[in-house]
Design a protein around this motif. Structure first.
Motif, PDB file in Angstrom:
ATOM      1  N   THR A 156      -1.809 -16.941  -7.657  1.00  0.00           N
ATOM      2  CA  THR A 156      -0.510 -16.869  -8.706  1.00  0.00           C
ATOM      3  C   THR A 156      -1.127 -17.194  -9.940  1.00  0.00           C
ATOM      4  OG1 THR A 156       0.728 -18.695  -8.508  1.00  0.00           O
ATOM      5  CG2 THR A 156       0.964 -17.192  -6.716  1.00  0.00           C
ATOM      6  N   SER A 157      -0.546 -16.324 -10.841  1.00  0.00           N
ATOM      7  CA  SER A 157      -0.985 -16.507 -12.300  1.00  0.00           C
ATOM      8  C   SER A 157      -0.415 -17.978 -13.095  1.00  0.00           C
ATOM      9  CB  SER A 157      -0.835 -15.318 -13.163  1.00  0.00           C
ATOM     10  OG  SER A 157       0.531 -14.670 -13.041  1.00  0.00           O
ATOM     11  N   GLY A 158       0.625 -18.301 -12.405  1.00  0.00           N
ATOM     12  CA  GLY A 158       1.367 -19.648 -13.078  1.00  0.00           C
ATOM     13  C   GLY A 158       2.185 -19.424 -14.172  1.00  0.00           C
TER      14      GLY A 158
ATOM     15  N   PHE B 128      -9.471  -8.955 -10.820  1.00  0.00           N
ATOM     16  CA  PHE B 128      -9.217 -10.462 -10.792  1.00  0.00           C
ATOM     17  C   PHE B 128      -7.567 -10.886 -10.808  1.00  0.00           C
ATOM     18  CE2 PHE B 128     -10.335 -10.158 -15.582  1.00  0.00           C
ATOM     19  CZ  PHE B 128      -8.884 -10.496 -15.937  1.00  0.00           C
ATOM     20  N   HIS B 129      -7.125  -9.989 -10.691  1.00  0.00           N
ATOM     21  CA  HIS B 129      -5.482 -10.132 -10.400  1.00  0.00           C
ATOM     22  C   HIS B 129      -4.694  -9.335  -9.314  1.00  0.00           C
ATOM     23  CE1 HIS B 129      -1.234  -9.963 -12.250  1.00  0.00           C
ATOM     24  NE2 HIS B 129      -1.495 -10.737 -11.661  1.00  0.00           N
ATOM     25  N   VAL B 130      -4.649  -9.969  -8.497  1.00  0.00           N
ATOM     26  CA  VAL B 130      -4.094  -9.372  -6.926  1.00  0.00           C
ATOM     27  C   VAL B 130      -4.908  -8.134  -6.825  1.00  0.00           C
ATOM     28  CG1 VAL B 130      -2.079  -9.746  -6.127  1.00  0.00           C
ATOM     29  CG2 VAL B 130      -1.821  -9.555  -8.255  1.00  0.00           C
TER      30      VAL B 130
ATOM     31  N   VAL C  31       2.760   1.600 -13.712  1.00  0.00           N
ATOM     32  CA  VAL C  31       2.823   0.277 -14.672  1.00  0.00           C
ATOM     33  C   VAL C  31       3.587  -0.861 -13.969  1.00  0.00           C
ATOM     34  CG1 VAL C  31       4.665   1.486 -15.792  1.00  0.00           C
ATOM     35  CG2 VAL C  31       3.465  -0.336 -16.940  1.00  0.00           C
ATOM     36  N   GLY C  32       3.263  -1.815 -14.072  1.00  0.00           N
ATOM     37  CA  GLY C  32       3.928  -2.831 -13.301  1.00  0.00           C
ATOM     38  C   GLY C  32       3.414  -4.282 -13.720  1.00  0.00           C
ATOM     39  N   GLY C  33       3.820  -5.349 -13.083  1.00  0.00           N
ATOM     40  CA  GLY C  33       3.331  -6.866 -13.548  1.00  0.00           C
ATOM     41  C   GLY C  33       4.398  -7.117 -14.377  1.00  0.00           C
TER      42      GLY C  33
ATOM     43  N   HIS D 123       6.994   3.377 -12.333  1.00  0.00           N
ATOM     44  CA  HIS D 123       7.010   2.057 -12.521  1.00  0.00           C
ATOM     45  C   HIS D 123       6.869   1.288 -10.964  1.00  0.00           C
ATOM     46  CE1 HIS D 123       9.974  -1.410 -14.219  1.00  0.00           C
ATOM     47  NE2 HIS D 123       8.652  -1.808 -14.116  1.00  0.00           N
ATOM     48  N   ALA D 124       6.232   0.143 -10.919  1.00  0.00           N
ATOM     49  CA  ALA D 124       6.057  -0.626  -9.761  1.00  0.00           C
ATOM     50  C   ALA D 124       6.368  -2.062  -9.777  1.00  0.00           C
ATOM     51  CB  ALA D 124       4.561  -0.284  -9.151  1.00  0.00           C
ATOM     52  N   TRP D 125       6.654  -2.652  -8.640  1.00  0.00           N
ATOM     53  CA  TRP D 125       6.790  -3.942  -8.657  1.00  0.00           C
ATOM     54  C   TRP D 125       6.083  -4.803  -7.522  1.00  0.00           C
ATOM     55  CZ3 TRP D 125       8.545  -6.849  -4.694  1.00  0.00           C
ATOM     56  CH2 TRP D 125       9.077  -8.256  -4.911  1.00  0.00           C
ATOM     57  N   GLY D 126       5.558  -6.047  -7.882  1.00  0.00           N
ATOM     58  CA  GLY D 126       5.138  -6.745  -6.637  1.00  0.00           C
ATOM     59  C   GLY D 126       4.741  -7.870  -7.348  1.00  0.00           C
ATOM     60  N   MET D 127       4.267  -8.942  -6.428  1.00  0.00           N
ATOM     61  CA  MET D 127       3.845  -9.999  -6.678  1.00  0.00           C
ATOM     62  C   MET D 127       2.426 -10.657  -5.917  1.00  0.00           C
ATOM     63  SD  MET D 127       7.059 -12.028  -5.415  1.00  0.00           S
ATOM     64  CE  MET D 127       6.755 -13.327  -6.299  1.00  0.00           C
ATOM     65  N   THR D 128       1.750 -11.560  -6.363  1.00  0.00           N
ATOM     66  CA  THR D 128       0.533 -12.041  -5.664  1.00  0.00           C
ATOM     67  C   THR D 128       0.837 -12.181  -4.205  1.00  0.00           C
ATOM     68  OG1 THR D 128       0.111 -13.401  -7.811  1.00  0.00           O
ATOM     69  CG2 THR D 128      -1.346 -13.884  -5.640  1.00  0.00           C
ATOM     70  N   GLU D 129       2.054 -12.825  -3.860  1.00  0.00           N
ATOM     71  CA  GLU D 129       2.394 -13.009  -2.559  1.00  0.00           C
ATOM     72  C   GLU D 129       2.539 -11.684  -1.537  1.00  0.00           C
ATOM     73  OE1 GLU D 129       3.550 -14.383  -5.205  1.00  0.00           O
ATOM     74  OE2 GLU D 129       3.927 -16.433  -5.163  1.00  0.00           O
ATOM     75  N   THR D 130       2.816 -10.703  -2.317  1.00  0.00           N
ATOM     76  CA  THR D 130       2.955  -9.331  -1.599  1.00  0.00           C
ATOM     77  C   THR D 130       2.059  -8.441  -1.626  1.00  0.00           C
ATOM     78  OG1 THR D 130       4.172  -8.241  -3.431  1.00  0.00           O
ATOM     79  CG2 THR D 130       5.655  -9.709  -2.149  1.00  0.00           C
TER      80      THR D 130
HETATM   81  P1  ADP Z   1       3.228 -15.054 -11.628  1.00  0.00           P
HETATM   82  O1  ADP Z   1       4.300 -15.346 -10.467  1.00  0.00           O
HETATM   83  O2  ADP Z   1       2.363 -16.332 -12.117  1.00  0.00           O
HETATM   84  O3  ADP Z   1       3.642 -14.305 -13.049  1.00  0.00           O
HETATM   85  P2  ADP Z   1       2.377 -12.795 -10.126  1.00  0.00           P
HETATM   86  O4  ADP Z   1       1.395 -11.805 -10.677  1.00  0.00           O
HETATM   87  O5  ADP Z   1       2.218 -12.838  -8.928  1.00  0.00           O
HETATM   88  O6  ADP Z   1       2.250 -14.003 -11.109  1.00  0.00           O
HETATM   89  O7  ADP Z   1       3.748 -12.222 -10.779  1.00  0.00           O
HETATM   90  C1  ADP Z   1       4.566 -11.472  -9.993  1.00  0.00           C
HETATM   91  C2  ADP Z   1       6.007 -11.530 -10.870  1.00  0.00           C
HETATM   92  O8  ADP Z   1       6.114 -10.808 -11.834  1.00  0.00           O
HETATM   93  C3  ADP Z   1       7.337 -10.880 -10.092  1.00  0.00           C
HETATM   94  O9  ADP Z   1       7.950 -11.890  -9.234  1.00  0.00           O
HETATM   95  C4  ADP Z   1       8.214 -10.619 -11.162  1.00  0.00           C
HETATM   96  O10 ADP Z   1       8.896 -11.556 -11.684  1.00  0.00           O
HETATM   97  C5  ADP Z   1       7.058 -10.050 -12.102  1.00  0.00           C
HETATM   98  N1  ADP Z   1       7.047  -8.426 -12.340  1.00  0.00           N
HETATM   99  C6  ADP Z   1       6.118  -7.808 -11.252  1.00  0.00           C
HETATM  100  N2  ADP Z   1       6.109  -6.503 -11.955  1.00  0.00           N
HETATM  101  C7  ADP Z   1       7.272  -6.441 -12.498  1.00  0.00           C
HETATM  102  C8  ADP Z   1       7.934  -5.366 -12.950  1.00  0.00           C
HETATM  103  N3  ADP Z   1       7.726  -3.904 -12.780  1.00  0.00           N
HETATM  104  N4  ADP Z   1       9.089  -5.489 -13.615  1.00  0.00           N
HETATM  105  C9  ADP Z   1       9.433  -6.733 -14.038  1.00  0.00           C
HETATM  106  N5  ADP Z   1       8.843  -7.874 -13.302  1.00  0.00           N
HETATM  107  C10 ADP Z   1       7.680  -7.670 -12.863  1.00  0.00           C
END
Ligand code: ADP
Length: 538
Positions: free
Chosen positions: A180-182, A225-227, A296-298, A319-326
């Motif tokens: 995770t990016s911390g 290098f990011h997920v 776009v996401g992150g 628009h997309a959402w996700g995280m390292t754990e998913t």
């Molecule tokens: P870190 O938790 O260290 O930032 P991640 O890259 O795993 O590392 O980030 C996941 C987090 O990024 C999500 O839990 C959320 O808070 C945020 N995130 C990801 N995509 C979006 C999005 N489209 N809109 C808002 N927040 C987002």
């Protein structure tokens, strides 16, 4: 018939049915290299065979510190399909964090691009388990003189067998490892099984998901290098898409040149990248004719961005959402048939949210005591997720990371509507609790972002003697502008309740960004968190 779901099966497909489809790769030293899926597969086989020759054991962590380029792609498959673990490392972390991560992962091999040779020199000797350092290039005598025992990727490949067969693997074995990016704490490792990667490939690429196909030319600007570059390398292999790997130059103008020159149809990246792209399109006069979609996401999407892409370039922004754990795809925003007749603004408002889960993941909301929160589009709660590509725990940490009934708590605060459209309201650690009531920093930031004299802004919780916490806005004026506090605060009138208006605006030149381009609110809170403690009346 039961066949294991493995990373090798993905590259096998690309090799068998899309061998001639080209891969465009910007070299670290500049210039474009052209290869194809057949050659990538052959190189991946050579690499796996060469690692056998070096005695690198099954399951060993093979780290990378590298840009998006064809050698990195070969490593993804050669290491993973070869029965080892591709462990991507974010070079934007500090050398201390990187040394910690490599040690925590138990990395034995480190592949790196020439850009990162100075970083690797600093790491050498600090990570005891690291046995092989491999520069991702041909022989370079200068580098060899500076880094003891340095090997060269092209020489290593030449020693491998291009007809090498993948070992038989169980789909539950690990194929990749990311940290995770911390942004909100110390980096934690997430191991991805072959099965999770393949199911994420299939699930994330459904028609209402990324929907990448063989006819697409895909440019993942999101770093490998990011997920796992959001899984795009694996998906591209599974469908035989043409790939454009942008190498080290991620500025808007370099991206415009690649989009136009290589006829990119789909590009993926974080909002800051697309801000740069929009500026460069305006400057160069390019119409990005071929670019049909961007994902776009992150981090949260700036409110005007969807309209800017749609109206000026005819590009659909998803628009997309996700995280390292998913792994990381959790939701993607596509509309439903019933939305066809909605007015344009209502459609735009729906698309501003983070979207819906594809088959393979489920979402729910819980309050801070674990009780259900209604999925009514209004009530905010802790976002929890479960599914075929969601992590159950962290590498090297005792115990799982799941709730008692098997869900992963994301640490995000969100709303869900009855159709499953999710909107992130905040990260739990960033929310402001004023006199017992919650204030969303995302909402305050979106309003500030619409101010014509501000470039960007972040809202944080500042300690307050009476209300515990109050919102403070840290704002970066646009170049040449000197707005005052009252003028910024006036835009909140009528848009949020009076008690949600920030107590103060602090102007700064830039916001501190973390390794993945997210605003480091922890740093802002450390710096400005006590700025209201002198205010005693109220
Ligand atoms: P870190 O938790 O260290 O930032 P991640 O890259 O795993 O590392 O980030 C996941 C987090 O990024 C999500 O839990 C959320 O808070 C945020 N995130 C990801 N995509 C979006 C999005 N489209 N809109 C808002 N927040 C987002």
């Amino acid at each position: 018939m039961h066949l294991p779901l493995t990373v090798g099966s993905l590259i096998d497909h690309a090799e068998r049915y899309h061998a001639g489809t080209d891969i465009v790769s910007v070299a670290t030293a500049g210039g474009i290299e052209r290869t194809d899926w057949g050659t990538v597969a052959a190189h991946a086989r050579r690499l796996a065979s060469a690692l056998d020759g070096l005695g690198v054991a099954r399951g060993a962590r093979c780290a990378t510190i590298a840009w998006n380029n064809r050698r990195h792609l070969e490593i993804y498959f050669g290491v993973g399909a070869g029965g080892r673990v591709t462990h991507t490392v974010n070079p934007r972390l500090t050398p201390d964090q990187i040394a910690f991560i490599l040690g925590d992962a138990g990395a034995e091999v480190l592949f790196f691009d020439a850009t990162f040779a100075p970083l690797v020199e600093k790491l050498a000797g600090r990570v005891p388990g690291l046995r092989h350092l491999v520069l991702m290039d041909g022989r370079d005598d200068d580098a060899a003189a500076r880094i003891e025992g340095l090997a060269f990727y092209d020489e290593l490949l030449a020693r491998g067998d291009r007809g090498h067969d993948w070992p038989e693997l169980a789909e539950t074995e690990a194929a990749a490892l990311c940290y995770t990016s911390g942004t909100t704490g110390a980096p934690k490792g997430v191991l991805y099984s072959h099965r999770a990667i393949v199911l994420h490939t299939l699930g994330g690429n459904q028609p209402d998901g990324l929907a990448i196909r063989a006819r697409d030319t895909v440019m993942p600007v999101v770093p490998m290098f990011h997920v796992n570059a959001w899984g795009v390398p694996y998906i591209a292999a599974a469908v035989g898409a043409r790939l454009v790997l942008p190498g080290p130059n991620l500025d808007g103008e370099s991206l415009v040149r690649l989009i136009d020159g290589e006829k990119v149809t789909l590009a993926l990246g974080v909002p800051t990248i697309w801000m740069g792209l929009l500026q460069a399109l305006e400057k160069t006069g390019s119409k990005a004719e071929t670019l049909q979609r961007t994902v776009v996401g992150g981090s949260a999407l700036p409110p005007s961005m969807i309209a800017a892409f749609r109206d000026r370039y005819g590009t659909e922004l998803i628009h997309a959402w996700g995280m390292t754990e998913t792994t990381p795809l959790g939701t993607l925003n596509q509309l439903l048939q019933k939305h066809d007749d909605l007015p344009r603004d209502a459609k735009a408002a729906l698309r501003q949210g983070q979207g819906r889960p594809p088959y393979g993941v489920e979402l729910r909301l819980r309050d801070e005591f674990g009780a259900p929160v209604p999925h009514d589009g209004q009530s905010a709660g802790r976002l929890q997720i479960r599914g075929h590509w969601v992590a159950a725990g962290y590498h090297g940490q005792e115990g799982g990371a799941l709730t008692a009934d098997g869900w992963f708590d994301t640490g995000d605060i969100a709303t869900l509507d009855p159709d499953g459209y999710m909107t992130i309201r905040d990260r739990a650690k960033d929310m402001i609790k004023s006199g017992g009531e919650w204030i969303s920093t995302v909402e305050l930031e979106n309003i500030a972002a619409a101010h014509p004299r501000l470039a960007t802004a972040a809202a944080i919780a500042a300690r307050h003697p009476r209300w515990d916490e109050r919102p403070v806005l840290i704002a970066v004026p646009r170049a040449g502008e000197t707005p005052d506090e009252a003028e910024i605060l006036s835009i909140y009138k009528g848009r949020v309740a009076d008690w949600q208006v920030p107590d103060r605006v602090i102007f700064v030149d830039a916001l501190p960004l973390g390794a993945t381009g997210k605003v480091l609110k922890t740093v802002l809170r450390d710096t400005y968190g006590d700025c209201l403690m002198a205010d005693t009346e109220e």
